[in-house]
Design a protein around this motif. Structure first.
Motif, short mmCIF file in Angstrom:
data_model
loop_
_atom_site.label_atom_id
_atom_site.label_comp_id
_atom_site.label_asym_id
_atom_site.label_seq_id
_atom_site.Cartn_x
_atom_site.Cartn_y
_atom_site.Cartn_z
N GLN A 193 -1.37 -4.13 -19.72
CA GLN A 193 -2.47 -3.46 -18.61
C GLN A 193 -1.62 -2.84 -17.39
OE1 GLN A 193 -5.96 -5.13 -17.35
NE2 GLN A 193 -6.90 -3.60 -16.35
N VAL A 194 -1.67 -1.61 -17.04
CA VAL A 194 -1.13 -1.08 -15.53
C VAL A 194 -0.97 -1.67 -14.51
CG1 VAL A 194 0.19 0.89 -14.62
CG2 VAL A 194 0.32 0.87 -17.05
N GLN A 195 -0.52 -2.25 -13.64
CA GLN A 195 -1.26 -2.35 -11.88
C GLN A 195 -0.55 -2.29 -11.23
OE1 GLN A 195 -1.49 -7.35 -12.40
NE2 GLN A 195 -3.90 -6.52 -12.04
N LEU A 196 -1.17 -1.08 -10.04
CA LEU A 196 -0.32 -1.29 -9.06
C LEU A 196 -1.03 -1.45 -7.74
CD1 LEU A 196 -0.26 2.35 -10.42
CD2 LEU A 196 1.43 1.30 -10.29
N VAL A 197 0.24 -1.93 -6.72
CA VAL A 197 -0.33 -2.73 -5.77
C VAL A 197 0.55 -2.12 -4.11
CG1 VAL A 197 -0.29 -5.45 -4.50
CG2 VAL A 197 -0.80 -5.59 -7.20
N GLU A 198 -0.71 -1.71 -3.39
CA GLU A 198 0.33 -0.87 -3.14
C GLU A 198 -0.02 -1.75 -1.29
OE1 GLU A 198 -2.50 2.19 -4.74
OE2 GLU A 198 -2.13 -0.05 -4.46
N SER A 199 1.36 -1.89 -0.59
CA SER A 199 0.93 -2.38 0.67
C SER A 199 1.78 -1.81 2.15
CB SER A 199 1.69 -3.92 0.74
OG SER A 199 3.43 -4.01 0.11
N GLY A 200 1.28 -2.06 3.09
CA GLY A 200 2.62 -1.61 4.44
C GLY A 200 1.91 -0.72 4.97
N GLY A 201 0.20 -0.64 4.68
CA GLY A 201 0.11 0.61 5.56
C GLY A 201 -0.78 -0.45 7.11
N GLY A 202 -1.45 -0.14 7.80
CA GLY A 202 -1.85 -0.16 9.44
C GLY A 202 -1.85 0.53 10.05
N LEU A 203 -1.95 0.07 11.37
CA LEU A 203 -2.67 1.38 12.79
C LEU A 203 -0.59 1.60 13.24
CD1 LEU A 203 -4.58 2.19 14.28
CD2 LEU A 203 -4.83 -0.02 15.95
N VAL A 204 -0.86 2.49 13.97
CA VAL A 204 0.04 3.34 14.05
C VAL A 204 0.47 3.86 15.39
CG1 VAL A 204 1.22 4.85 12.13
CG2 VAL A 204 2.31 3.74 14.16
N GLN A 205 0.84 4.66 16.72
CA GLN A 205 0.55 5.08 16.88
C GLN A 205 1.06 6.81 16.57
OE1 GLN A 205 1.89 3.69 21.13
NE2 GLN A 205 0.39 2.91 21.38
N PRO A 206 0.52 7.89 17.50
CA PRO A 206 0.75 9.00 17.20
C PRO A 206 2.42 9.34 17.41
CG PRO A 206 -0.88 9.14 18.15
CD PRO A 206 -0.88 8.10 17.99
N GLY A 207 3.41 9.67 16.19
CA GLY A 207 4.98 9.46 16.34
C GLY A 207 5.67 8.24 15.32
N GLY A 208 4.53 7.28 15.31
CA GLY A 208 5.27 6.54 14.64
C GLY A 208 5.70 6.29 13.48
N SER A 209 5.67 5.45 12.66
CA SER A 209 6.58 5.48 11.83
C SER A 209 6.21 4.14 10.73
CB SER A 209 8.12 4.96 11.54
OG SER A 209 8.78 6.28 11.54
N LEU A 210 5.46 4.16 9.22
CA LEU A 210 5.84 2.85 8.78
C LEU A 210 5.97 2.97 7.00
CD1 LEU A 210 1.50 2.83 8.81
CD2 LEU A 210 3.56 1.38 9.69
N ARG A 211 6.36 2.34 6.18
CA ARG A 211 6.90 2.11 5.79
C ARG A 211 5.85 1.73 4.58
NH1 ARG A 211 11.94 -1.05 2.22
NH2 ARG A 211 12.16 0.46 1.02
N LEU A 212 5.15 2.22 3.40
CA LEU A 212 5.00 1.51 2.34
C LEU A 212 5.61 1.47 0.68
CD1 LEU A 212 1.98 4.82 2.88
CD2 LEU A 212 2.45 2.45 3.89
N SER A 213 5.03 0.79 0.33
CA SER A 213 5.53 0.22 -0.59
C SER A 213 4.53 -0.14 -2.24
CB SER A 213 6.16 -1.47 0.13
OG SER A 213 7.07 -1.78 0.18
N CYS A 214 5.27 -0.46 -3.33
CA CYS A 214 4.00 0.21 -4.07
C CYS A 214 4.78 -1.36 -5.67
CB CYS A 214 3.49 1.48 -4.82
SG CYS A 214 2.65 0.80 -6.11
N ALA A 215 3.90 -1.41 -5.93
CA ALA A 215 4.73 -3.14 -7.15
C ALA A 215 3.91 -2.88 -8.87
CB ALA A 215 4.68 -4.57 -6.52
N ALA A 216 4.43 -2.23 -9.13
CA ALA A 216 4.11 -1.61 -10.97
C ALA A 216 4.34 -2.93 -11.75
CB ALA A 216 4.42 -0.06 -10.83
#
Length: 115
Positions: A1-24
């Protein structure tokens, strides 16, 4: 069974950066084109970035977002720079829609861009 787990989100100000990850897991990761999608409140889910042998991006994120993958880690990433309030959404990863039906969706990761 395929599982996908996303992470890395959050609250950030305009102009900021985030890096999301997805483990499959549960499939031959390297053989599958992958994509990041997002769904904002009251809107349909949309594809924002895809990766197969090449990459593709929604016009709204071109030049700001970068999708990448690590087949050894079975992980796909989304580097998001110059974030805007309109990028606020729950972000999901899944099979690239141009290459087949999606697997079961993960829980997603919330990205909120606000001052």
């Amino acid at each position: 069974q395929v599982q996908l787990v996303e992470s890395g989100g959050g609250l950030v100000q305009p102009g900021g950066s985030l890096r999301l990850s997805c483990a499959a897991s549960g499939m031959i990761f390297s053989a599958n084109a992958m994509a990041w999608y997002r769904q904002a409140p009251g809107k349909e889910r949309e594809l924002v970035a895809g990766i197969s042998g090449s990459t593709n991006y929604a016009d709204s994120v071109k030049g700001r977002f970068t999708i990448s993958r690590d087949n050894a880690k079975k992980t796909v990433y989304l580097q998001m720079n110059s974030l805007k309030p309109e990028d606020t959404a729950v972000y999901y990863c899944n099979r690239h829609s141009a290459y087949g039906w999606p697997w079961s969706w993960g829980q997603g990761t919330q990205v909120t861009v606000s001052s």
